[in-house]
Write an enzyme that holds these catalytic residues in place. Structure first.
Site, PDB file in Angstrom:
ATOM      1  CG  ASP A  40      15.839  22.108  25.785  1.00 20.65           C
ATOM      2  OD1 ASP A  40      15.290  22.802  24.906  1.00 20.65           O
ATOM      3  OD2 ASP A  40      16.524  21.101  25.536  1.00 20.65           O
ATOM      4  CG  PHE A  43       9.548  23.251  27.170  1.00 24.48           C
ATOM      5  CD1 PHE A  43       8.664  23.627  26.170  1.00 24.48           C
ATOM      6  CD2 PHE A  43       9.389  22.015  27.779  1.00 24.48           C
ATOM      7  CE1 PHE A  43       7.623  22.786  25.798  1.00 24.48           C
ATOM      8  CE2 PHE A  43       8.364  21.162  27.409  1.00 24.48           C
ATOM      9  CZ  PHE A  43       7.477  21.550  26.413  1.00 24.48           C
ATOM     10  CG  ASP A  44      12.475  21.108  31.378  1.00 28.86           C
ATOM     11  OD1 ASP A  44      11.651  20.646  30.559  1.00 28.86           O
ATOM     12  OD2 ASP A  44      13.645  20.709  31.466  1.00 28.86           O
ATOM     13  CB  SER A  89       1.598  -3.831   2.364  1.00 30.15           C
ATOM     14  OG  SER A  89       1.101  -4.814   1.503  1.00 30.15           O
ATOM     15  CG  LEU A  90       2.563   1.166  -0.447  1.00 30.69           C
ATOM     16  CD1 LEU A  90       3.603   2.277  -0.390  1.00 30.69           C
ATOM     17  CD2 LEU A  90       1.374   1.610  -1.275  1.00 30.69           C
ATOM     18  CE  LYS A 122       8.132   1.011   1.457  1.00 33.45           C
ATOM     19  NZ  LYS A 122       8.274   0.607   2.822  1.00 33.45           N
ATOM     20  CG  ASP A 124      13.572   1.012   7.369  1.00 34.58           C
ATOM     21  OD1 ASP A 124      12.559   0.301   7.513  1.00 34.58           O
ATOM     22  OD2 ASP A 124      14.722   0.543   7.297  1.00 34.58           O
ATOM     23  NE  ARG A 143       1.965  -2.672   8.375  1.00 37.30           N
ATOM     24  CZ  ARG A 143       1.663  -2.301   7.149  1.00 37.30           C
ATOM     25  NH1 ARG A 143       0.647  -2.844   6.537  1.00 37.30           N
ATOM     26  NH2 ARG A 143       2.382  -1.396   6.545  1.00 37.30           N
ATOM     27  CD  GLU A 180       6.604   3.710   8.402  1.00 32.40           C
ATOM     28  OE1 GLU A 180       5.396   3.839   8.080  1.00 32.40           O
ATOM     29  OE2 GLU A 180       7.233   2.651   8.249  1.00 32.40           O
ATOM     30  CE1 TYR A 232       2.094   6.367   5.550  1.00 30.59           C
ATOM     31  CE2 TYR A 232       4.293   6.950   6.308  1.00 30.59           C
ATOM     32  CZ  TYR A 232       3.249   6.043   6.231  1.00 30.59           C
ATOM     33  OH  TYR A 232       3.369   4.822   6.821  1.00 30.59           O
ATOM     34  CE  LYS A 295       1.879   7.843  -0.383  1.00 35.51           C
ATOM     35  NZ  LYS A 295       1.845   8.555   0.897  1.00 35.51           N
ATOM     36  CE  LYS A 319      10.591  -2.512   0.557  1.00 38.81           C
ATOM     37  NZ  LYS A 319      10.932  -3.302   1.675  1.00 38.81           N
ATOM     38  CB  CYS A 416      39.818 -13.842  32.892  1.00 39.72           C
ATOM     39  SG  CYS A 416      38.065 -13.841  33.289  1.00 39.72           S
TER      40      CYS A 416
HETATM   41  S1  IVH Z   1       1.640   5.356   1.960  1.00 43.71           S
HETATM   42  C1  IVH Z   1      -1.847   1.950   1.226  1.00 43.71           C
HETATM   43  N1  IVH Z   1       3.838   6.715   2.272  1.00 43.71           N
HETATM   44  O1  IVH Z   1       5.606   1.605   3.852  1.00 43.71           O
HETATM   45  C2  IVH Z   1      -0.514   2.206   1.821  1.00 43.71           C
HETATM   46  N2  IVH Z   1       3.747   4.530   3.211  1.00 43.71           N
HETATM   47  O2  IVH Z   1       5.117  -0.867   2.228  1.00 43.71           O
HETATM   48  C3  IVH Z   1      -0.292   3.645   2.048  1.00 43.71           C
HETATM   49  N3  IVH Z   1       5.780   3.891   4.441  1.00 43.71           N
HETATM   50  O3  IVH Z   1       2.505   0.633   5.184  1.00 43.71           O
HETATM   51  C4  IVH Z   1       1.056   3.881   2.602  1.00 43.71           C
HETATM   52  N4  IVH Z   1       6.867   5.761   4.121  1.00 43.71           N
HETATM   53  O4  IVH Z   1       4.323   1.710   6.747  1.00 43.71           O
HETATM   54  C5  IVH Z   1       3.212   5.561   2.520  1.00 43.71           C
HETATM   55  N5  IVH Z   1       5.697   8.090   2.492  1.00 43.71           N
HETATM   56  C6  IVH Z   1       5.080   6.930   2.746  1.00 43.71           C
HETATM   57  C7  IVH Z   1       5.678   5.892   3.489  1.00 43.71           C
HETATM   58  C8  IVH Z   1       4.980   4.690   3.688  1.00 43.71           C
HETATM   59  C9  IVH Z   1       6.898   4.562   4.672  1.00 43.71           C
HETATM   60  C10 IVH Z   1       5.522   2.510   4.906  1.00 43.71           C
HETATM   61  C11 IVH Z   1       4.158   2.332   5.505  1.00 43.71           C
HETATM   62  C12 IVH Z   1       3.461   1.424   4.562  1.00 43.71           C
HETATM   63  C13 IVH Z   1       4.586   0.643   3.979  1.00 43.71           C
HETATM   64  C14 IVH Z   1       4.206   0.083   2.648  1.00 43.71           C
END
Ligand code: IVH
Length: 677
Positions: A40, A43-44, A89-90, A122, A124, A143, A180, A232, A295, A319, A416
């Site tokens: 490091d 690097f610095d 969202s998913l 997924k 968080d 988002r 993410e 992703y 997917k 989940k 106190c």
């Molecule tokens: S794909 C069309 N891949 O989870 C949505 N999402 O509930 C494509 N997330 O909006 C999202 N890990 O913020 C995807 N490997 C992953 C993910 C991921 C976390 C989040 C992301 C998304 C939300 C969906």
């Protein structure tokens, strides 16, 4: 290095290009591959050279320069940007049955074709869209509501695993990549702990921390908080790949951080196996995940499946259940920390949650209690996600009785009885009775002796409390007046442990100034800030007499810290304590030997590889110690390596290699013993 002042602009340009390339590569090795090649410190030095050049030749400063990653830009208001591709969202599933139904829906819409899935973690964290044009990051957008988000480019540029410029030249002209932003649990805990210690309010979990950090106006603070980002999904008309899996591999080649834990699955059973595997192993990941995303791999098939109003039909999330339970909130009690900050704690009817019995949960502050509208006697929900500390997430209102009255937050210190204060903009209440409130005094003693501070052997939390209760010490300077005779009189102490404690106390006199500065417990001065201040002022005397303006000129010091340091040293009793520390021979100036002066020859001929994070030292400090004791730092474990100095999160491949090559693996303590004279 050529003198910058005598350089022609052409020479500067060439050197800047060279430095940029080198620094980009080092960032990539460190943050994406987790395989640093240089220290490091080295690097610095390169980075400082680049910054100096750009200062001298401002026209050569590019927005993609690695110097831009240290932050400094202040965003007054985040500009709203409309997403080119809505951020959907998913759909969520929670069981294998629901997932099988998803699989059936997919197969029904695409009959007689082989379907491959990609299973991913997924993460968080907080979703982000990164837009690249001709290989350069031009914008980063949150988002928001899915249609429009905030432009947080300045902040995102400080995330070292996100490339500002892509590798190679085989990428589409313009595209968006989504991912993410996360915070590693270790960084979260470390920074959150520091915040508790220095009296700032904390975040409940790494996700909230990441999301709060992304919205900070000062990007230099964002840089300090160490966010990370996994990508992703890629969107862009000109992206001409056939499958999602293949695209991820390409994105990896362009320099993006793509998770290692992506699995191409040719059957639903493969997906189930992936889910099971990570369900069991999620705690071993250094960051939180809350499920798995599945997917459809083929883009053609994805297109055929299309979207519903809210989410794609070709992807779904599974989940992991946040383990939760309901129980009765018996009472709320209040803890007083060493800074006087009050933390409310929920005392619960014991309940079994994720394998452990939970009796207490933190409630953070008065606002949290108000937000949850908690009342003693209520039935509450407690949850334990990936995190260690359980939290109260809500109230079962159906079970509320009229006899349950809203909580009245305490007005006086529970220890106190001093009237509490809550300053404008502060989340917590404070007890101002610094010198007379027992938990504050004990807390300060414990902090002073703790590992990251003076690291006094034998002076753990219980001993500190005992010494105070027996009236042997009332402040940190009193520790240095203790004698063996006094200590051996105490319960559970004999001559041996008393002698050991005095030895530990004497040894602490060699602890460097920056750690003493951290140890004395100035509010808002954590270990990083202490280091910076110590290096800037060099002596305690100069620091004690610094003006507000002088303090603010120090690196990492804003108004809040400057004010706090000023208040601390204005206090006569604190000044007296510092004087007594000085009389006792503690290090109150930065080491005059110079930070690189040799210390011994004990490691001559030895090559040591350092990996992971450590308790007492930063990785860099260890590397510097190795050199100062005559040893050499290795970047990877080879036949020539003598030791692997492994900390928490040590690279698994390094450990594996060490075992294979029979290289001795040593801990931080073993190492410090080696160099002890
Ligand atoms: S794909 C069309 N891949 O989870 C949505 N999402 O509930 C494509 N997330 O909006 C999202 N890990 O913020 C995807 N490997 C992953 C993910 C991921 C976390 C989040 C992301 C998304 C939300 C969906």
């Amino acid at each position: 290095m050529q003198d910058i002042k005598n350089m022609t602009i052409r020479e500067a340009e060439i050197r800047i290009e060279q430095l940029t390339k080198e620094l980009d590569n080092h960032n990539y090795n460190y943050y994406v591959l987790s395989q640093p090649v240089i220290s490091d410190l080295q690097f610095d030095m390169l980075l400082n050279e680049l910054i100096a050049l750009e200062k001298e030749f401002p026209s050569l400063l590019k927005p993609t320069s690695p110097s831009q990653r240290v932050g400094g830009e202040v965003t007054r208001e985040f500009v709203k940007v409309i997403h080119k591709y809505p951020m959907m969202s998913l759909g969520n599933t929670y069981s294998e049955t629901e997932l099988s139904e998803f699989d059936e829906r997919v197969r029904k819409m695409i009959p007689d074709e082989k379907i491959d899935y990609v299973a991913e973690l997924k993460f968080d964290g907080v979703a982000i869209g990164l837009i690249y044009k001709e290989g350069v990051l031009i914008r980063a957008v949150t988002r928001g509501d899915g249609v429009q988000g905030d432009d947080v480019t300045n902040n995102v540029k400080t995330i070292k695993s996100i490339p500002l410029k892509l590798h190679g030249n085989h990428f589409p002209d313009e595209f968006e990549i989504r991912g993410e932003i996360i915070m590693h649990r270790k960084d979260f805990e470390r920074i959150n702990d520091d915040m508790v210690e220095i009296g700032e309010s904390t975040y409940a979990n790494p996700r909230n921390f990441a999301s709060g950090t992304l919205k900070l106006q000062n990007s230099a603070e964002v840089a300090r908080r160490k966010l990370d980002c996994f990508l992703y999904a890629i969107y862009g008309t000109s992206v001409s790949f056939k499958t999602h899996y293949e695209t991820l591999q390409k994105a990896k080649e362009w320099g993006f951080k793509i998770s290692e834990n992506v699995k191409l699955c040719s059957s639903l059973q493969d997906v189930f196996n992936f889910i099971d595997h990570w369900g069991k192993k999620r705690d071993s990941l250094p960051y939180d995940i809350d499920g798995v995303v599945i997917k459809v791999n083929s883009f053609r098939q994805q297109e055929e499946l299309g979207f519903t109003a809210k989410s794609p039909r070709w992807a779904i999330s599974y989940k992991y259940q946040a383990e939760s339970a309901s129980t009765i909130l018996n009472s709320i009690s209040y803890q007083v920390g060493r800074t006087g900050a009050i933390t409310p704690v929920a005392n619960l009817e014991p309940v079994l949650l994720a394998g452990t019995t939970v009796k207490r949960a933190s409630l953070h502050n008065a606002d949290q209690i108000e937000k949850l509208d908690l009342r003693e006697g209520d039935t509450v929900f407690v949850e334990k996600g990936g995190e260690i500390i359980p939290k109260v997430t809500g109230v079962d209102l159906k079970k509320r009785k009229s006899s349950h009255h809203p909580v009245e937050y305490i007005t006086n210190c529970p220890e106190c009885q001093t009237k509490l204060i809550r300053s404008e903009g502060e989340a917590s209440h404070y007890c101002p009775n610094e010198d007379g409130c027992p938990p504050q005094i004990i807390g300060r003693l414990q902090h002073f002796a703790s590992r990251k501070a003076m690291n006094i052997d034998g002076l753990g939390a219980e001993t500190a409390e005992l010494l105070y209760k027996e009236k042997l010490v009332n402040n940190i300077a009193d520790i240095y007046d203790l004698t063996v005779e006094q200590i051996e009189q105490l319960e559970r102490m004999g001559n041996k442990s008393a002698t050991k404690l005095i030895e530990g106390i004497n040894q602490s006199k060699a602890i460097p100034f920056e750690r003493v500065l951290y140890a004395i417990g100035i509010r808002y001065v954590g270990d990083t800030v202490a280091k910076k201040i110590a290096r800037h002022f060099k002596t305690m005397d100069k620091l004690m007499n610094a003006t507000f303006e002088e303090l603010k000129d120090a690196p990492e010091v804003g108004e809040k810290i400057a004010e706090s340091v000023l208040v601390f040293f204005k206090n006569e009793s604190k000044r007296k304590i510092v004087d007594r520390l000085k009389e006792n021979g503690l290090q109150l100036t930065i080491s005059t030997k110079g930070i690189n002066a040799p210390l011994s020859e004990i490691l001559i001929g030895k090559t040591i590889v350092v990996s992971g994070t450590f308790e007492k030292y930063e990785r860099d400090e260890l590397k510097s110690l190795i050199e100062r004791h005559g040893g050499k730092n290795g970047s990877s474990v080879t036949g020539k390596t003598d030791y692997l100095l492994a900390g928490a999160d040590c690279g698994p491949s390094k450990l594996e290699k060490a075992t294979k090559l029979k290289v001795k693996v040593i801990s931080e303590d073993e190492f410090t013993n080696m160099i002890k004279d």
